[in-house]
Write an enzyme that holds these catalytic residues in place. Structure first.
Site, PDB file in Angstrom:
ATOM      1  N   GLU A  14       0.876  -1.173  -0.001  1.00 43.62           N
ATOM      2  CA  GLU A  14       0.001  -0.276  -0.097  1.00 43.62           C
ATOM      3  C   GLU A  14       1.062   1.264   0.014  1.00 43.62           C
ATOM      4  OE1 GLU A  14      -2.863   0.029   2.878  1.00 43.62           O
ATOM      5  OE2 GLU A  14      -3.650  -1.906   2.770  1.00 43.62           O
ATOM      6  N   ARG A  32      -1.204 -11.138   2.392  1.00 44.94           N
ATOM      7  CA  ARG A  32      -2.274 -11.757   2.188  1.00 44.94           C
ATOM      8  C   ARG A  32      -3.120 -10.845   1.054  1.00 44.94           C
ATOM      9  NH1 ARG A  32      -4.626  -7.831   4.775  1.00 44.94           N
ATOM     10  NH2 ARG A  32      -4.061  -7.206   6.748  1.00 44.94           N
TER      11      ARG A  32
END
Length: 183
Positions: A14, A32
């Site tokens: 991110e 994940r």
């Protein structure tokens, strides 16, 4: 004797992007799939969970198809935005979201609740992820606002009206938002 077993899976990196400086800033790395993975699936036409399982079975990754259109995902919560987003608990006397049964192409509803379900205080109050795919960002926002507006949710206060208002906000539609968009 121990054996070193390598694991392969999907992860997410991110970043925040500053349009004024054209710079990216690292936030976090998650080993994940993120809750938002259906957006990628709809835009690229891939099932990321299926691909993750295929890689675990020793198959290679497919070529990633080019992005097609835009997808927007919202998290529909049993929470009261007017009360500092306080989670709500109790029975859902009605919970119907258009597209939940696959009857609307381009609409995906991943829900953990149905009419008659009880929202507990012991778990996250997310009722569903609602994702819409369309040709443009504007069309996706308009369509998602329409889906949420037609949803029938009774028994608990939700963030639905806040989501609809955000999706209809001209700044959101134009992509002129920041982390301060919601107070």
């Amino acid at each position: 004797m121990t054996k070193n077993i390598g694991y392969i899976g999907a992860g997410t990196v991110e970043y925040l992007y500053n349009a004024e400086t054209d710079k990216y800033f690292f936030l976090e790395l998650n080993p994940r799939l993120q809750v938002e993975h259906p957006v990628t699936e709809l835009v690229h036409g891939l099932d990321l969970v299926e691909q993750q399982l295929a890689v675990a079975e020793g198959h290679g990754l497919p070529a990633v198809p080019a992005a097609q259109g835009h997808a927007i995902e919202v998290r529909l919560y049993a929470e009261d935005p007017a009360a500092d987003y306080q989670p709500q608990s109790g029975p859902l006397t009605r919970f119907e979201v258009p597209g939940a049964l696959g009857e609307e192409p381009g609409v995906r509803v991943d829900a953990g609740f149905a009419t008659g379900s009880v929202v507990s205080t012991h778990y996250d109050a997310m009722l569903a992820k609602v994702v819409v795919h369309a040709a443009t960002r504007e069309a996706a926002a308009r369509r998602l606002a329409g889906v949420l507006s037609r949803a029938r949710i009774h028994g608990l206060v939700t963030n639905r009206d806040l989501l609809v208002a955000a999706l209809r906000d001209p700044d959101f539609v134009a992509g002129r938002v920041s982390t301060g968009f919601l107070a």
